[in-house]
Design a protein around this motif. Structure first.
Motif, PDB file in Angstrom:
ATOM      1  N   ARG A  34     -54.360 -65.114 -44.611  1.00  0.00           N
ATOM      2  CA  ARG A  34     -53.253 -65.187 -43.659  1.00  0.00           C
ATOM      3  C   ARG A  34     -51.921 -64.823 -44.331  1.00  0.00           C
ATOM      4  NH1 ARG A  34     -52.996 -67.785 -38.853  1.00  0.00           N
ATOM      5  NH2 ARG A  34     -54.899 -68.934 -39.307  1.00  0.00           N
ATOM      6  N   ALA A  35     -51.718 -65.346 -45.562  1.00  0.00           N
ATOM      7  CA  ALA A  35     -50.470 -65.067 -46.269  1.00  0.00           C
ATOM      8  C   ALA A  35     -50.365 -63.592 -46.648  1.00  0.00           C
ATOM      9  CB  ALA A  35     -50.355 -65.943 -47.520  1.00  0.00           C
ATOM     10  N   VAL A  36     -51.475 -63.022 -47.115  1.00  0.00           N
ATOM     11  CA  VAL A  36     -51.470 -61.602 -47.482  1.00  0.00           C
ATOM     12  C   VAL A  36     -51.254 -60.739 -46.244  1.00  0.00           C
ATOM     13  CG1 VAL A  36     -52.836 -59.715 -48.455  1.00  0.00           C
ATOM     14  CG2 VAL A  36     -52.920 -61.983 -49.515  1.00  0.00           C
ATOM     15  N   ALA A  37     -51.886 -61.104 -45.145  1.00  0.00           N
ATOM     16  CA  ALA A  37     -51.717 -60.343 -43.902  1.00  0.00           C
ATOM     17  C   ALA A  37     -50.266 -60.384 -43.437  1.00  0.00           C
ATOM     18  CB  ALA A  37     -52.641 -60.903 -42.821  1.00  0.00           C
ATOM     19  N   ALA A  38     -49.637 -61.560 -43.528  1.00  0.00           N
ATOM     20  CA  ALA A  38     -48.240 -61.681 -43.115  1.00  0.00           C
ATOM     21  C   ALA A  38     -47.348 -60.817 -43.998  1.00  0.00           C
ATOM     22  CB  ALA A  38     -47.802 -63.148 -43.184  1.00  0.00           C
ATOM     23  N   GLU A  39     -47.616 -60.820 -45.297  1.00  0.00           N
ATOM     24  CA  GLU A  39     -46.836 -59.987 -46.226  1.00  0.00           C
ATOM     25  C   GLU A  39     -47.023 -58.516 -45.911  1.00  0.00           C
ATOM     26  OE1 GLU A  39     -44.210 -59.082 -49.148  1.00  0.00           O
ATOM     27  OE2 GLU A  39     -44.758 -61.154 -48.636  1.00  0.00           O
ATOM     28  N   LEU A  40     -48.205 -58.166 -45.498  1.00  0.00           N
ATOM     29  CA  LEU A  40     -48.550 -56.777 -45.215  1.00  0.00           C
ATOM     30  C   LEU A  40     -48.116 -56.348 -43.820  1.00  0.00           C
ATOM     31  CD1 LEU A  40     -50.088 -54.445 -46.650  1.00  0.00           C
ATOM     32  CD2 LEU A  40     -52.174 -55.301 -45.587  1.00  0.00           C
ATOM     33  N   GLY A  41     -47.840 -57.339 -42.959  1.00  0.00           N
ATOM     34  CA  GLY A  41     -47.522 -57.022 -41.574  1.00  0.00           C
ATOM     35  C   GLY A  41     -48.743 -56.531 -40.826  1.00  0.00           C
ATOM     36  N   ALA A  42     -49.889 -57.122 -41.148  1.00  0.00           N
ATOM     37  CA  ALA A  42     -51.159 -56.697 -40.548  1.00  0.00           C
ATOM     38  C   ALA A  42     -51.913 -57.928 -40.054  1.00  0.00           C
ATOM     39  CB  ALA A  42     -51.995 -55.939 -41.567  1.00  0.00           C
ATOM     40  N   SER A  43     -53.051 -57.701 -39.447  1.00  0.00           N
ATOM     41  CA  SER A  43     -53.883 -58.798 -38.970  1.00  0.00           C
ATOM     42  C   SER A  43     -54.846 -59.240 -40.068  1.00  0.00           C
ATOM     43  CB  SER A  43     -54.688 -58.355 -37.742  1.00  0.00           C
ATOM     44  OG  SER A  43     -55.653 -57.382 -38.126  1.00  0.00           O
ATOM     45  N   THR A  44     -55.281 -60.492 -39.976  1.00  0.00           N
ATOM     46  CA  THR A  44     -56.283 -60.955 -40.949  1.00  0.00           C
ATOM     47  C   THR A  44     -57.588 -60.189 -40.761  1.00  0.00           C
ATOM     48  OG1 THR A  44     -56.868 -62.742 -39.431  1.00  0.00           O
ATOM     49  CG2 THR A  44     -55.318 -63.272 -41.196  1.00  0.00           C
ATOM     50  N   GLY A  45     -57.834 -59.718 -39.550  1.00  0.00           N
ATOM     51  CA  GLY A  45     -59.042 -58.937 -39.294  1.00  0.00           C
ATOM     52  C   GLY A  45     -59.097 -57.675 -40.125  1.00  0.00           C
ATOM     53  N   LEU A  46     -57.943 -57.034 -40.290  1.00  0.00           N
ATOM     54  CA  LEU A  46     -57.912 -55.820 -41.115  1.00  0.00           C
ATOM     55  C   LEU A  46     -58.254 -56.160 -42.563  1.00  0.00           C
ATOM     56  CD1 LEU A  46     -55.510 -52.867 -41.116  1.00  0.00           C
ATOM     57  CD2 LEU A  46     -55.694 -54.194 -43.230  1.00  0.00           C
ATOM     58  N   LEU A  47     -57.765 -57.301 -43.047  1.00  0.00           N
ATOM     59  CA  LEU A  47     -57.996 -57.665 -44.448  1.00  0.00           C
ATOM     60  C   LEU A  47     -59.450 -58.019 -44.730  1.00  0.00           C
ATOM     61  CD1 LEU A  47     -54.864 -59.695 -45.547  1.00  0.00           C
ATOM     62  CD2 LEU A  47     -55.507 -57.380 -46.165  1.00  0.00           C
ATOM     63  N   THR A  48     -60.165 -58.509 -43.726  1.00  0.00           N
ATOM     64  CA  THR A  48     -61.568 -58.859 -43.980  1.00  0.00           C
ATOM     65  C   THR A  48     -62.398 -57.618 -44.304  1.00  0.00           C
ATOM     66  OG1 THR A  48     -62.079 -58.746 -41.607  1.00  0.00           O
ATOM     67  CG2 THR A  48     -61.504 -60.910 -42.520  1.00  0.00           C
ATOM     68  N   HIS A  49     -61.859 -56.447 -44.006  1.00  0.00           N
ATOM     69  CA  HIS A  49     -62.525 -55.209 -44.423  1.00  0.00           C
ATOM     70  C   HIS A  49     -62.524 -55.097 -45.947  1.00  0.00           C
ATOM     71  CE1 HIS A  49     -63.751 -51.005 -44.507  1.00  0.00           C
ATOM     72  NE2 HIS A  49     -62.672 -50.711 -45.211  1.00  0.00           N
ATOM     73  N   TYR A  50     -61.465 -55.605 -46.570  1.00  0.00           N
ATOM     74  CA  TYR A  50     -61.341 -55.561 -48.033  1.00  0.00           C
ATOM     75  C   TYR A  50     -61.883 -56.830 -48.685  1.00  0.00           C
ATOM     76  CZ  TYR A  50     -58.105 -51.736 -47.038  1.00  0.00           C
ATOM     77  OH  TYR A  50     -57.551 -50.561 -46.591  1.00  0.00           O
ATOM     78  N   PHE A  51     -61.651 -57.969 -48.037  1.00  0.00           N
ATOM     79  CA  PHE A  51     -62.024 -59.258 -48.624  1.00  0.00           C
ATOM     80  C   PHE A  51     -62.785 -60.085 -47.592  1.00  0.00           C
ATOM     81  CE2 PHE A  51     -57.619 -58.161 -50.009  1.00  0.00           C
ATOM     82  CZ  PHE A  51     -57.950 -57.635 -51.251  1.00  0.00           C
TER      83      PHE A  51
END
Length: 200
Positions: A34-51
């Motif tokens: 959630r914190a990384v997504a907020a920093e990135l200005g993206a959704s947590t769903g997008l990050l689950t592609h990486y992590f």
């Protein structure tokens, strides 16, 4: 349209920058999708592609920390005792960038200590660091700049001294300014060169 490889690499760089920024400002305890997504200005769903898991995020963050540490410019002022001094100065938080790196590194200890595999990996990295210092100690001994003694023992003492100084500087930067850190290190090395208790 499918994203190009260049787009994917650019996104990975953005993700890396966001992970680093979260670690630098919040430490490992604050490292969440959630914190990384907020920093990135993206959704947590997008990050689950990486992590896909928190463990994957932590492993990636530790790899990123190691890459940044290894890619940092290094001092190369000479050989013998000067080379040992350079290696120890490179560890200290003497610049804003080095402060950030050390803050992230120290905050990662909790994650490493709670995971046997990560803990073993950290032990391996510290052992490699001692070996690099040992070769410089031995070279200084060969030049007559340090007294004889077990270079591995002296290297372990030097690593322990400088890591302790890192922690002091992070918690009390007003007292342990960069100038004070260098002064303390030079005093330690002078004691070593004079056969003082620093080397054992």
């Amino acid at each position: 349209m499918p994203r190009s490889k260049g787009d994917h690499e650019a996104r990975r760089r953005d993700v890396s920058a966001a992970v680093w920024q979260v670690m630098a400002t919040r430490g490992f305890a604050g490292l969440t999708l959630r914190a990384v997504a907020a920093e990135l200005g993206a959704s947590t769903g997008l990050l689950t592609h990486y992590f896909p898991t928190k463990r994957a995020l932590v492993e990636y963050a530790l790899d990123l920390l190691e890459q940044r540490t290894l890619s940092r410019p290094r001092r190369e002022a000479g050989q013998g005792l000067a080379a040992l001094r350079d290696a120890l100065l490179d560890i200290l938080p003497l610049t804003p960038e080095a402060v950030d790196s050390n803050r992230v590194w120290v905050s990662s200890w909790d994650a490493a200590l709670s995971d046997p595999a990560l803990s073993a990996d950290y032990a391996r990295k510290y052992a490699q660091g001692r070996e690099r210092l040992r070769t410089r100690v031995a070279a200084a001994q060969d030049l007559g700049e340090l007294p004889r003694g077990d270079p591995a023992h002296i290297a372990a003492g030097a690593q322990s001294f400088v890591l302790g100084l890192v922690v002091q500087a992070l918690f009390d930067p007003v007292t342990f300014t960069p100038e004070r850190q260098v002064e303390l290190l030079d005093g330690y090395l002078a004691a070593l060169a004079g056969g003082g208790s620093g080397g054992g």
